[in-house]
Write an enzyme that holds these catalytic residues in place. Structure first.
Site, PDB file in Angstrom:
ATOM      1  CG  PHE A 134      -1.991   1.046   1.155  1.00 38.99           C
ATOM      2  CD1 PHE A 134      -3.071   0.913   0.290  1.00 38.99           C
ATOM      3  CD2 PHE A 134      -1.903   2.191   1.927  1.00 38.99           C
ATOM      4  CE1 PHE A 134      -4.051   1.893   0.211  1.00 38.99           C
ATOM      5  CE2 PHE A 134      -2.879   3.176   1.853  1.00 38.99           C
ATOM      6  CZ  PHE A 134      -3.953   3.029   0.995  1.00 38.99           C
ATOM      7  CG  ASP A 211      -1.074  -2.575   6.326  1.00 38.16           C
ATOM      8  OD1 ASP A 211      -2.221  -2.856   6.730  1.00 38.16           O
ATOM      9  OD2 ASP A 211      -0.837  -1.539   5.670  1.00 38.16           O
ATOM     10  CE1 TYR A 236     -10.123   3.093   6.472  1.00 38.04           C
ATOM     11  CE2 TYR A 236      -9.233   4.032   8.496  1.00 38.04           C
ATOM     12  CZ  TYR A 236      -9.079   3.685   7.172  1.00 38.04           C
ATOM     13  OH  TYR A 236      -7.896   3.942   6.523  1.00 38.04           O
ATOM     14  CE  LYS A 237      -8.639  -0.502   4.697  1.00 38.61           C
ATOM     15  NZ  LYS A 237      -9.058   0.380   3.599  1.00 38.61           N
ATOM     16  NE  ARG A 385      -9.899  -1.905  -3.382  1.00 38.32           N
ATOM     17  CZ  ARG A 385      -9.369  -1.491  -2.234  1.00 38.32           C
ATOM     18  NH1 ARG A 385      -8.326  -2.118  -1.729  1.00 38.32           N
ATOM     19  NH2 ARG A 385      -9.888  -0.459  -1.596  1.00 38.32           N
TER      20      ARG A 385
END
Length: 414
Positions: A134, A211, A236-237, A385
């Site tokens: 990322f 991560d 928050y995912k 995605r």
């Protein structure tokens, strides 16, 4: 003579929903107040809000903050980062008590973890990461390397797959201080072999910083049993804690006594209220704290972690696998003939909670999908995605979304 595979029908999706042991959890989420939305398939970027979060926030404001005011810190607010960290550790991360704490943003937590890990490997001069990690992770690694005069060794990773243990074995050596990778790749959802990579790095004398942003709440992590050193991740995912909710950091117990992180603050001090002239770190994982905990944000983390604990991470993983399997089957039948490619692992054990499909006109198609109520996201250069949150996404919703995607993409590609 081979027979073409049967395309899953709407009735098949409805049957999967009927037999879904997690189906009732969808009622725990606030309804989508937008009649144009056919399906929300972006929970791997931002999860939907929980009813429980609204209740906790209302109680925080009206019962705690308004009545107890600053006394709320003594009533339990100060302990929230550790208490929720332990819950998250036992629920989703395979981590025993005293090793996970909620603090700051993911970027800040990652910076702290990387610098703390480096402090435990003095004299070593290399950090290993991969070319498709990322962006924030790569930027931080490059910045820290410049600050500390280190070299970055980059593994060339396949965006449609991810980093393998063999690649790590070829990259590490006696100069390696840290290996830092994503457990679940943000593009492809490829699941890295955490145990094997930890063992390879440790054999070279290095530490590993994971991560877990696309792992937590979707894929079991097993941090303790795989010998992991450090890990960070957002909430928050798949944990549905809300935009900008606090992140977490994991520090293996054996590393905590020598822990030095680069942003000392009063919340991480041994005696928070001594206001001492010199900083002395708190024992244990609390040393990773810097500033005042975001109590309002932690309400959402509490709701998400409690819901996950009730649902069970193994059941969540089973449904996630079934959702992505259905998505791949429908994409093969409906989108591949239109020029799409499935750019995620087909083997269940190697695939996380989303799939990516690629197309030369993906950015244009993604915009059209969102405008027409199929909420997905685009990742450069050519990826769409499809994020599948097991506690809020139904099989029927997924089927309807991909049916609509087929129609819209057909018009673009005609």
């Amino acid at each position: 003579m081979t027979t073409a595979p049967t395309v899953p029908s709407l009735a098949d999706a409805q049957l999967l929903d009927r037999d879904d042991p997690l189906a009732l959890f969808r009622s725990r989420f606030l309804p989508i107040d937008d009649s144009s939305v056919i399906a929300y398939l972006d929970g791997n970027s931002l999860g939907r809000p929980l009813r429980r979060t609204m209740e906790l926030l209302e109680d925080l404001v009206t019962s705690q903050w308004s009545s107890r005011m600053i006394r709320g810190w003594q009533d339990g607010w100060l302990e929230l980062p550790e208490r929720i960290g332990d819950l998250l550790g036992s629920t989703a991360l395979g981590a025993g008590p005293g090793q996970v704490i909620l603090a700051d943003s993911t970027s800040v937590c990652l910076y702290k973890a990387l610098r703390a890990a480096l402090s435990l490997r003095p004299g070593r001069t290399e950090i290993v990461t991969d070319t498709d990690n990322f962006p924030t992770d790569r930027y931080l690694v490059e910045s820290i390397a410049r600050e500390a005069g280190l070299t970055v060794r980059r593994i060339t990773s396949d965006p449609a797959a991810g980093v393998t243990a063999q690649q790590v074995a070829e990259a590490v050596g006696e100069r390696t201080a840290i290996v830092t990778l994503s457990h679940v790749a943000y593009r492809s959802a490829f699941i890295a072999d955490m145990r094997a990579i930890n063992e390879i790095a440790h054999a070279a004398g290095a530490l590993v910083v994971w991560d877990l942003c696309h792992t937590v709440g979707s894929v079991p992590a097993h941090l303790d049993s795989t010998g992991s050193d450090f890990a960070v991740g957002c909430t928050y995912k798949f944990l549905n804690a809300g935009p900008g909710a606090p992140a977490f950091v994991y520090v293996r117990a054996e590393h905590q006594s020598a822990l030095r992180q680069p942003i000392p603050g009063w919340m991480g001090a041994a005696d928070r209220f001594a206001m001492a002239p010199e900083y002395q770190a708190a024992p244990g994982v609390r040393a990773m704290l810097s500033g005042t905990p975001a109590v309002t944000g932690l309400a959402g983390v509490t709701a998400g972690a409690e819901l996950l604990a009730e649902a069970g991470i193994e059941r969540v993983r089973a449904k996630s696998t079934a959702l992505t399997r259905l998505a791949i089957a429908l994409c093969d039948a409906w989108l591949v003939p239109l020029g799409f490619t499935v750019a995620s692992p087909r083997e269940d054990a190697l695939r996380g909670g989303h799939i990516t499909v690629s197309h030369p006109r993906a950015e244009e198609i993604a915009t059209i999908l969102i405008e027409n109520g199929v909420i997905i996201d685009f990742r450069t250069p050519d990826g769409i995605r499809i994020g599948l949150s097991p506690l809020s996404t139904s099989f029927t919703e997924l089927w309807a979304a991909l049916d609509r995607t087929r129609d819209l993409a057909s018009e673009v590609c005609a």
